[in-house]
Design a protein around this motif. Sequence first.
Motif, PDB file in Angstrom:
ATOM      1  N   SER A   1       0.898  -1.114   0.024  1.00 22.10           N
ATOM      2  CA  SER A   1      -0.032   0.113   0.067  1.00 22.10           C
ATOM      3  C   SER A   1       0.867   1.190   0.101  1.00 22.10           C
ATOM      4  O   SER A   1       0.185   2.438  -0.185  1.00 22.10           O
ATOM      5  CB  SER A   1      -0.789  -0.008   1.117  1.00 22.10           C
ATOM      6  N   SER A   2       2.121   1.204   0.380  1.00 20.10           N
ATOM      7  CA  SER A   2       3.103   2.307   0.498  1.00 20.10           C
ATOM      8  C   SER A   2       4.584   2.260   0.248  1.00 20.10           C
ATOM      9  O   SER A   2       4.983   0.870   0.343  1.00 20.10           O
ATOM     10  CB  SER A   2       2.836   3.184   1.781  1.00 20.10           C
ATOM     11  N   VAL A   3       5.256   3.171  -0.120  1.00 19.20           N
ATOM     12  CA  VAL A   3       6.757   3.028  -0.240  1.00 19.20           C
ATOM     13  C   VAL A   3       7.138   2.632   0.887  1.00 19.20           C
ATOM     14  O   VAL A   3       8.312   1.709   1.044  1.00 19.20           O
ATOM     15  CB  VAL A   3       7.239   4.477  -0.869  1.00 19.20           C
ATOM     16  N   GLU A   4       6.763   3.245   2.318  1.00 17.32           N
ATOM     17  CA  GLU A   4       7.357   2.657   3.546  1.00 17.32           C
ATOM     18  C   GLU A   4       6.967   1.435   3.623  1.00 17.32           C
ATOM     19  O   GLU A   4       8.097   0.697   4.394  1.00 17.32           O
ATOM     20  CB  GLU A   4       6.629   3.573   4.313  1.00 17.32           C
ATOM     21  N   GLU A   5       5.983   0.750   3.286  1.00 13.75           N
ATOM     22  CA  GLU A   5       5.756  -0.731   3.532  1.00 13.75           C
ATOM     23  C   GLU A   5       6.638  -1.446   2.563  1.00 13.75           C
ATOM     24  O   GLU A   5       7.304  -2.365   3.153  1.00 13.75           O
ATOM     25  CB  GLU A   5       4.356  -1.301   3.169  1.00 13.75           C
ATOM     26  N   VAL A   6       6.942  -0.952   1.344  1.00 13.76           N
ATOM     27  CA  VAL A   6       7.960  -1.694   0.782  1.00 13.76           C
ATOM     28  C   VAL A   6       9.101  -1.814   1.446  1.00 13.76           C
ATOM     29  O   VAL A   6       9.928  -2.733   1.561  1.00 13.76           O
ATOM     30  CB  VAL A   6       7.997  -1.216  -0.836  1.00 13.76           C
ATOM     31  N   ASP A   7       9.723  -0.656   1.913  1.00 13.32           N
ATOM     32  CA  ASP A   7      10.938  -0.282   2.509  1.00 13.32           C
ATOM     33  C   ASP A   7      10.969  -1.334   3.911  1.00 13.32           C
ATOM     34  O   ASP A   7      12.159  -1.627   4.089  1.00 13.32           O
ATOM     35  CB  ASP A   7      11.354   1.043   2.764  1.00 13.32           C
ATOM     36  N   GLU A   8       9.928  -1.268   4.597  1.00 12.70           N
ATOM     37  CA  GLU A   8       9.971  -1.973   5.932  1.00 12.70           C
ATOM     38  C   GLU A   8      10.199  -3.378   5.510  1.00 12.70           C
ATOM     39  O   GLU A   8      11.017  -4.079   6.175  1.00 12.70           O
ATOM     40  CB  GLU A   8       8.585  -1.916   6.478  1.00 12.70           C
ATOM     41  N   VAL A   9       9.399  -4.197   4.384  1.00 15.99           N
ATOM     42  CA  VAL A   9       9.645  -5.452   4.285  1.00 15.99           C
ATOM     43  C   VAL A   9      11.163  -5.803   3.747  1.00 15.99           C
ATOM     44  O   VAL A   9      11.591  -6.480   4.273  1.00 15.99           O
ATOM     45  CB  VAL A   9       8.661  -5.734   3.038  1.00 15.99           C
ATOM     46  N   ILE A  10      11.581  -4.920   2.791  1.00 14.82           N
ATOM     47  CA  ILE A  10      13.287  -5.150   2.419  1.00 14.82           C
ATOM     48  C   ILE A  10      14.053  -5.075   3.423  1.00 14.82           C
ATOM     49  O   ILE A  10      15.099  -5.647   3.752  1.00 14.82           O
ATOM     50  CB  ILE A  10      13.390  -4.179   1.465  1.00 14.82           C
ATOM     51  N   ALA A  11      13.799  -3.824   4.453  1.00 17.65           N
ATOM     52  CA  ALA A  11      14.729  -3.701   5.761  1.00 17.65           C
ATOM     53  C   ALA A  11      14.654  -5.175   6.429  1.00 17.65           C
ATOM     54  O   ALA A  11      15.702  -5.476   7.025  1.00 17.65           O
ATOM     55  CB  ALA A  11      14.472  -2.615   6.326  1.00 17.65           C
ATOM     56  N   HIS A  12      13.281  -5.279   6.664  1.00 17.22           N
ATOM     57  CA  HIS A  12      13.059  -6.707   7.584  1.00 17.22           C
ATOM     58  C   HIS A  12      14.125  -8.039   7.304  1.00 17.22           C
ATOM     59  O   HIS A  12      14.782  -8.576   7.952  1.00 17.22           O
ATOM     60  CB  HIS A  12      11.648  -7.045   7.608  1.00 17.22           C
ATOM     61  N   ILE A  13      13.742  -8.145   5.887  1.00 19.47           N
ATOM     62  CA  ILE A  13      14.485  -9.387   5.174  1.00 19.47           C
ATOM     63  C   ILE A  13      16.089  -9.235   5.510  1.00 19.47           C
ATOM     64  O   ILE A  13      16.761 -10.019   5.683  1.00 19.47           O
ATOM     65  CB  ILE A  13      14.165  -9.644   3.676  1.00 19.47           C
ATOM     66  N   GLY A  14      16.521  -7.887   4.989  1.00 22.07           N
ATOM     67  CA  GLY A  14      17.977  -7.458   4.888  1.00 22.07           C
ATOM     68  C   GLY A  14      18.416  -7.724   6.461  1.00 22.07           C
ATOM     69  O   GLY A  14      19.652  -8.303   6.735  1.00 22.07           O
ATOM     70  N   CYS A  15      17.931  -7.226   7.425  1.00 18.25           N
ATOM     71  CA  CYS A  15      18.230  -7.338   8.889  1.00 18.25           C
ATOM     72  C   CYS A  15      18.306  -8.933   9.214  1.00 18.25           C
ATOM     73  O   CYS A  15      19.153  -8.992  10.024  1.00 18.25           O
ATOM     74  CB  CYS A  15      17.282  -6.541   9.719  1.00 18.25           C
ATOM     75  N   CYS A  16      17.036  -9.613   8.893  1.00 16.82           N
ATOM     76  CA  CYS A  16      17.073 -11.143   9.445  1.00 16.82           C
ATOM     77  C   CYS A  16      18.494 -11.720   8.536  1.00 16.82           C
ATOM     78  O   CYS A  16      19.150 -12.706   9.229  1.00 16.82           O
ATOM     79  CB  CYS A  16      16.089 -11.657   8.830  1.00 16.82           C
ATOM     80  N   LEU A  17      18.642 -11.293   7.332  1.00 15.45           N
ATOM     81  CA  LEU A  17      19.956 -12.049   6.887  1.00 15.45           C
ATOM     82  C   LEU A  17      21.295 -11.703   7.482  1.00 15.45           C
ATOM     83  O   LEU A  17      22.195 -12.346   7.357  1.00 15.45           O
ATOM     84  CB  LEU A  17      20.023 -11.674   5.384  1.00 15.45           C
ATOM     85  N   HIS A  18      21.118 -10.053   7.969  1.00 13.10           N
ATOM     86  CA  HIS A  18      22.394  -9.870   8.672  1.00 13.10           C
ATOM     87  C   HIS A  18      22.600 -10.762   9.963  1.00 13.10           C
ATOM     88  O   HIS A  18      23.774 -10.915  10.374  1.00 13.10           O
ATOM     89  CB  HIS A  18      22.347  -8.444   8.925  1.00 13.10           C
TER      90      HIS A  18
END
Length: 164
Positions: free
Chosen positions: A94-111
Amino acid sequence: MTDISHELLESVREAVGRKVKLTLRRKVQLEVKGDKVENKVLALASHRAYLLTARVPSKVEHSFSYLDVQGISSNKPTQLVLEHERGPWSLRLSSVEEVDEVIAHIGCCLHRICPTGSPVKKGDEEVKSEASRADDRPPDDVGRSWLDGRGTLRRLLSSVLVCV
């Protein structure tokens, strides 16, 4: 698209399993053939992504480990394409913020899974070079930019993620 009813949240928890801690849940639209979309729930845990039906009772339709991610990209501000071994998921949020949130979540989990390494294709300097050119940064900064939660996250980073 973002509001998920309490009943649907409970159904998602039952479908995934109560022992799995879901840290992020978002209603999304899965793009299928052409302009057709299907309403789904994207549920993210610390190690795995789940795509579920957006109705009660909910059912897990697809899931994959974050280590199976081959790339993350976006052609539109509210679109997210997660590429993994079994093919891409093209999702609308629904928003750019949600897209960034999903990407950041996956990135942090991979980290957390690979704290000393960057998500890059082992032994393939071409991928590092391509990501570096896209970000106008040296290849060593690619991993950090991937975790920064911004538009730079929307670039295809690698075809195989490994800890290097």
